[in-house]
Design a protein around this motif. Sequence first.
Motif, PDB file in Angstrom:
ATOM      1  N   ALA A   1      -4.323  14.864  -3.169  1.00 16.41           N
ATOM      2  CA  ALA A   1      -4.747  13.702  -3.755  1.00 16.41           C
ATOM      3  C   ALA A   1      -6.334  13.448  -3.543  1.00 16.41           C
ATOM      4  N   ASP A   2      -6.572  13.807  -2.155  1.00 13.22           N
ATOM      5  CA  ASP A   2      -8.017  13.682  -1.647  1.00 13.22           C
ATOM      6  C   ASP A   2      -8.857  14.621  -2.567  1.00 13.22           C
TER       7      ASP A   2
ATOM      8  N   VAL B   1      -4.325   8.461  -5.996  1.00 10.19           N
ATOM      9  CA  VAL B   1      -5.710   9.323  -6.053  1.00 10.19           C
ATOM     10  C   VAL B   1      -6.756   8.407  -6.222  1.00 10.19           C
ATOM     11  N   THR B   2      -7.565   8.447  -5.190  1.00 13.89           N
ATOM     12  CA  THR B   2      -8.702   7.472  -5.101  1.00 13.89           C
ATOM     13  C   THR B   2      -9.939   8.168  -5.117  1.00 13.89           C
ATOM     14  N   ASN B   3     -10.856   7.268  -5.473  1.00 14.08           N
ATOM     15  CA  ASN B   3     -12.304   8.006  -5.634  1.00 14.08           C
ATOM     16  C   ASN B   3     -13.442   6.943  -5.008  1.00 14.08           C
TER      17      ASN B   3
ATOM     18  N   ILE C   1      -2.327   8.086 -10.165  1.00 12.51           N
ATOM     19  CA  ILE C   1      -1.014   8.383  -9.429  1.00 12.51           C
ATOM     20  C   ILE C   1      -0.129   9.349  -9.520  1.00 12.51           C
ATOM     21  N   MET C   2       0.023   9.877  -8.131  1.00 15.51           N
ATOM     22  CA  MET C   2       0.764  11.061  -8.336  1.00 15.51           C
ATOM     23  C   MET C   2       2.348  10.643  -7.759  1.00 15.51           C
ATOM     24  N   ILE C   3       3.122  11.011  -8.732  1.00 18.32           N
ATOM     25  CA  ILE C   3       4.672  10.648  -8.641  1.00 18.32           C
ATOM     26  C   ILE C   3       5.434  11.816  -8.077  1.00 18.32           C
TER      27      ILE C   3
END
Length: 491
Positions: A71-72, A157-159, A170-172
């Motif tokens: 996610a990063d 998932v951020t920025n 969003i990761m499910i």
Amino acid sequence: MCIQSGEWVIILRIKGLGKRIKSMRFYLFLLIFLAGIIPAFIIKETTIRSIEGKLVSQKTMELRQRCSILADQLGAEASLQMVLANSEGLQNELNWISEMYSGRLLLIDNTYRIILDTYGLDEGKTCISDEVFRGFKGESYSNYDRDKNFIEFTVAVTNGNDKNTVTTGIMIVSASAASVSSLVKDMQDKALILEVISFILIAVAAYILSRLFTKPMKNLAMEIDKIQDGNLDVDLTNDWRYSEVNQIANSISKVLKRLQALDQSRQEFVSNVSHELKTPITSIRVLADSLMCQENVPVELYREFMGDISDEIDRESKIINDLLELVRLDKSATKLHIEQVNINDLIEVILKRLRPIAKQRSIDVIFESFRPVVAEVDETKLSLAINNLVENAVKYNNDEGWVRVSLDADHKYFYVKVADSGVGIPEELKEHIFERFYRVDKARSRETGGTGLGLAITKNVIQLHHGAIKVDTKLGEGTVFTVRIPLTYLA
């Protein structure tokens, strides 16, 4: 003396107690068994669920860490679609994680569109599930479905930097928990074996402990069985190990002593009845044989012997009448003819009948009435009881003595007191005077024509009226009988 109905109730209770003591072992075994099984079952289930929770948590944490790293990497660019398009290796790694954990991974952008589905089924579709909404709000989601056997959680998932972070996707993640389920099932199978062994050991321990705890009770039950078979000489004064059993044994011992006393009284009563009935018949036989063996018997001697025979017949008749009266009084269904009676007049009639007898020995009979008394009584039976008391006071008195009869009452009872200046009763014999055929002075009783049943009849009559009688006496100083009877008869 026969055993009263109340004593039969006591005997039946003793028999029932023996059976109940025998059945206690089963209930004690069941109690100990359940006390061992239930905690063991609870501990087993709690332990397995705790281990299962730790395994799920560990698997979830491991998978979440891998997904967080990806996610990063995905959050390094503003557009998730562009990152995936430019990084084939990142996309392959997402697919590899999905395959490795036998799961599925969905990547959803900020327009709620699925841009990656490792199953390749829903790409391009819109996902507006609650988990996604919560993820974009900054809330985490995690779930373990034991029935369907999978783990599911979300990763944001951020920025941006720490001060200005934007959730771009969003990761499910869904992963199989088959390994956890398999491990838990294996533990349950092994626990079942241990559980069966524990059940057997607890059952054996419960059986041994129940026998150990109930052994004194079993021994007591065996002694009670002897009592049930009619052996009243059983000794229950042993140390039964437990205070509760000792209390039961002591209670039964008291009942046994009472039954032994009753049995002894019954034997004495039968013996006394036989003796009392036989004595007048023996005297009549001797007198009749004396007349028959002599020729030309003088008229004077004939009349004397016939007079003695008549006296013995009267004595026999009096004994039989008293015995019949006792039998009637002993019946539990004895009916009293209750009516309003003037007790003052009743006592006056009794004393009028007995004064001539007392006058022959210069005995004064005095009546003291403190107030008029009217009560609900059976006049015939109460008259018999008071007559016996006054008659005894005259018979066992000294010449030129006195007999005082007093009558008093309060709001609930009336009291009749019969006092005399007679010979009195020894202290150690006082408790026996109401027993049937009991005589303090047997020689004098026979001289006065007593049967030894008068006071027994008196006590029964007073008890039928729900009253009480007590005696105060001192040897050589006279005797005082005090009778208390309710003014209103209570059926």
